[in-house]
Design a protein around this motif. Structure first.
Motif, mmCIF file in Angstrom:
data_model
loop_
_atom_site.group_PDB
_atom_site.id
_atom_site.type_symbol
_atom_site.label_atom_id
_atom_site.label_comp_id
_atom_site.label_asym_id
_atom_site.label_seq_id
_atom_site.Cartn_x
_atom_site.Cartn_y
_atom_site.Cartn_z
ATOM 1 N N ARG A 59 -19.936 -17.549 -8.062
ATOM 2 C CA ARG A 59 -20.509 -16.232 -8.355
ATOM 3 C C ARG A 59 -20.499 -15.962 -9.862
ATOM 4 O O ARG A 59 -21.459 -15.437 -10.412
ATOM 5 C CB ARG A 59 -19.724 -15.157 -7.617
ATOM 6 N N PRO A 78 -26.990 -9.199 -7.318
ATOM 7 C CA PRO A 78 -26.105 -9.417 -6.165
ATOM 8 C C PRO A 78 -24.888 -10.265 -6.502
ATOM 9 O O PRO A 78 -23.826 -10.095 -5.903
ATOM 10 C CB PRO A 78 -27.013 -10.108 -5.137
ATOM 11 N N ALA A 79 -25.032 -11.179 -7.477
ATOM 12 C CA ALA A 79 -23.871 -11.975 -7.890
ATOM 13 C C ALA A 79 -22.812 -11.071 -8.511
ATOM 14 O O ALA A 79 -21.607 -11.221 -8.245
ATOM 15 C CB ALA A 79 -24.303 -13.056 -8.882
ATOM 16 N N SER A 133 -21.117 -9.135 -5.738
ATOM 17 C CA SER A 133 -20.195 -9.951 -4.940
ATOM 18 C C SER A 133 -18.918 -10.263 -5.708
ATOM 19 O O SER A 133 -17.866 -10.489 -5.104
ATOM 20 C CB SER A 133 -20.884 -11.245 -4.498
ATOM 21 N N THR A 150 -21.442 -3.776 2.733
ATOM 22 C CA THR A 150 -20.626 -4.961 2.463
ATOM 23 C C THR A 150 -19.319 -4.955 3.245
ATOM 24 O O THR A 150 -18.553 -5.918 3.167
ATOM 25 C CB THR A 150 -20.312 -5.061 0.960
ATOM 26 N N GLN A 185 -20.480 -12.328 1.128
ATOM 27 C CA GLN A 185 -20.576 -11.106 0.338
ATOM 28 C C GLN A 185 -21.788 -11.143 -0.586
ATOM 29 O O GLN A 185 -22.446 -10.136 -0.812
ATOM 30 C CB GLN A 185 -19.294 -10.897 -0.470
ATOM 31 N N GLY A 186 -22.080 -12.343 -1.132
ATOM 32 C CA GLY A 186 -23.269 -12.467 -1.970
ATOM 33 C C GLY A 186 -24.537 -12.189 -1.188
ATOM 34 O O GLY A 186 -25.459 -11.540 -1.684
ATOM 35 N N GLY A 226 -27.071 -9.201 -1.821
ATOM 36 C CA GLY A 226 -28.477 -9.522 -2.050
ATOM 37 C C GLY A 226 -29.407 -8.767 -1.120
ATOM 38 O O GLY A 226 -30.486 -8.320 -1.522
#
Length: 378
Positions: free
Chosen positions: A1, A44-45, A48, A307, A315-316, A320
Motif C-alpha cells: 500500500r 484508495p491506497a 487503506s 470499510t 481494505q484497499g 477503492g
C-alpha cells in the motif's frame, strides 16, 4: 500500500508539473488524464493505509473522521486558492499541487511504515476488468450528459453500450482467477448500501455546487474569486468532522448520522429551489451551511461503514469501491444537472437561465432523497 501510494503520488507530481508547462491543448488533456489515473490509484491506497494502520474500533473511526475532515478542508480551501491562482495565471493551478505533492511524498517516505516482505500476493493485474468497468462508467456518464442535447437514438445507444460494458465487467470478474473486484464482497449489505448512498450523495453534492457556480457567474456576474469565497462556508465540515462528529458517532452511531446528514442535504437543496435573480448572499447562506454540516455528518461515517468488517487484505478494495462510488456519483450528478439545465434553458435571457437552474436543482434534491431512502433501511 505504501509502495502504491508513493508510486502514484510521484506520477501525480510529475504530470501536474507537465500540465503547467503545456503549450498545446492535447498536452493539457494528457496531463489531466494521467493525474486522474494517478489519483484513482493513490486515493484508495491512502485510505487503506489508515484502515490497516488502526484496529477496527474507536481509534480507526477517529482516524477516518480526521481523514474526512482534512479531505473536506482541502476541497474547500482548494476552491478559494484555485480561484486566486487562476486569476493570476492558470498554470499555477498545476504548479501548486507539485509543491504540495512533494511535501506529502517526503512525509510518506518518512512516516508511513512499509509493508512486510511477506505481504506479497503475486496476483496478476486484471486489465480486462479494469478496461471494462472504466468503459462502462465513461459511457454511462456520457449517455446521461448527451440526454440534454443529442438525438434520442444516440443517447440510448451510448447508455446501451455502457450497460453492455458493465455486463462484460461482471462476466470477466466471475471468470477471472484474480478479479479486480471479488464478486463475493457484495454479499456485505452494509458495504453495498454505503456505496450506493455514497454515489447518490456525491451526485447531489457536486451537482448542486456546479449549479450554484453557474448561477453566481453566468447570471449574477460574480468573479471566480468571489464565487470561491462564497462557497468556502461549505468547508465548515473540515472543523466539524474531527471535532464534533466523533462524539456524535459514539452517541448516536454511524447509521443515524448518515441519515441525518442526508436529510440536511435534502433540506439544503430544497431551500435553494426557489432561487431568484437577485438573491443576496445571506439568503443563500443557509443552504451552503446546511450542506457543509450534511457533508460532515455523512462522509466520515460512510467511510467507516464502507470499510467496517472487511478483511485487512481487502481494505484497499473496499476503499477503492467507495472512492469509485463517489467519483462515479459526482460525474453522474454533474452530467444529469447539466443535461436538465440545457434542456430547460430556452434562450440566453436571464429569465431563461433562471428557469434552467431551477429545473436542474431538482437533480441533487432527488439524489439526496433517494440516498436517504436507502440509508433509512439500515
Amino acid at each position: 500500500r505504501r509502495r502504491m501510494f508513493v508510486l502514484w503520488l510521484s506520477v501525480f507530481l510529475v504530470f501536474s508539473g507537465l500540465g503547467g508547462l503545456a503549450t498545446e491543448g492535447w498536452m493539457l488533456v494528457t496531463a489531466r488524464f494521467v493525474t486522474g489515473v494517478a489519483a484513482a490509484f493513490m486515493t484508495p491506497a491512502g485510505l487503506s493505509i489508515i484502515t490497516t494502520g488502526f484496529e477496527e474500533g474507536p481509534r480507526r473511526n477517529k482516524a477516518l473522521l480526521f481523514y474526512s475532515g482534512t479531505a473536506a478542508g482541502g476541497f474547500s480551501i482548494g476552491l478559494v486558492v484555485g480561484g486566486l491562482l487562476a486569476s493570476v495565471d492558470w498554470r499555477w493551478v498545476f504548479f501548486a499541487p507539485v509543491v504540495l505533492s512533494a511535501l506529502i511524498l517526503i512525509a510518506a517516505l518518512a512516516l508511513v511504515p512499509g509493508a512486510p516482505r511477506t505481504d506479497r500476493t503475486g496476483r496478476s493485474l486484471d486489465l480486462a476488468g479494469g478496461l471494462a468497468v472504466t468503459a462502462a462508467i465513461m459511457l454511462l456518464v456520457l449517455g446521461v450528459e448527451r440526454a440534454g442535447h443529442a438525438p434520442l437514438v444516440q443517447t440510448l445507444a451510448t447508455l446501451g453500450a455502457g450497460l453492455v460494458a458493465l455486463a462484460a465487467f461482471i462476466v470477466v470478474e466471475r471468470r477471472s482467477a484474480a478479479p479486480l473486484v471479488r464478486p463475493g464482497i457484495f454479499r456485505d449489505t452494509a458495504l453495498v448500501r454505503a456505496n450506493a448512498v455514497g454515489l447518490l450523495f456525491a451526485a447531489g453534492f457536486f451537482g448542486f455546487q456546479f449549479l450554484v457556480v453557474l448561477y453566481l457567474q453566468e447570471l449574477r456576474g460574480w468573479s471566480t474569486l468571489q464565487t470561491s469565497f462564497a462557497m468556502i462556508v461549505i468547508g465548515i465540515d473540515a472543523i466539524l468532522s474531527p471535532v464534533l462528529v466523533p462524539k456524535l458517532v459514539d452517541r448516536f452511531g454511524n447509521a443515524r448520522l448518515i441519515l441525518g446528514g442526508l436529510v440536511l442535504a435534502s433540506l439544503s437543496y430544497g431551500l435553494f429551489l426557489p432561487v431568484g435573480a437577485d438573491w443576496t448572499y445571506p439568503v443563500m447562506l443557509p443552504s451552503l451551511l446546511l450542506l457543509g454540516l450534511a457533508f460532515a455528518l455523512t462522509y466520515g461515517p460512510l467511510t467507516i461503514v464502507a470499510t467496517e468488517g472487511v478483511d485487512e487484505e481487502e481494505q484497499g478494495l473496499a476503499g477503492g469501491l467507495l472512492y469509485t462510488s463517489f467519483q462515479f456519483g459526482a460525474a453522474l450528478g454533474l452530467s444529469a444537472a447539466a443535461a436538465v439545465n440545457v434542456s430547460a434553458t430556452g434562450s440566453d435571457s436571464p429569465a431563461a437561465l433562471l428557469d434552467g437552474y431551477r429545473a436542474a436543482l431538482w437533480v441533487p434534491l432527488v439524489a439526496a432523497l433517494a440516498a436517504a431512502l436507502i440509508s433509512g433501511f439500515g
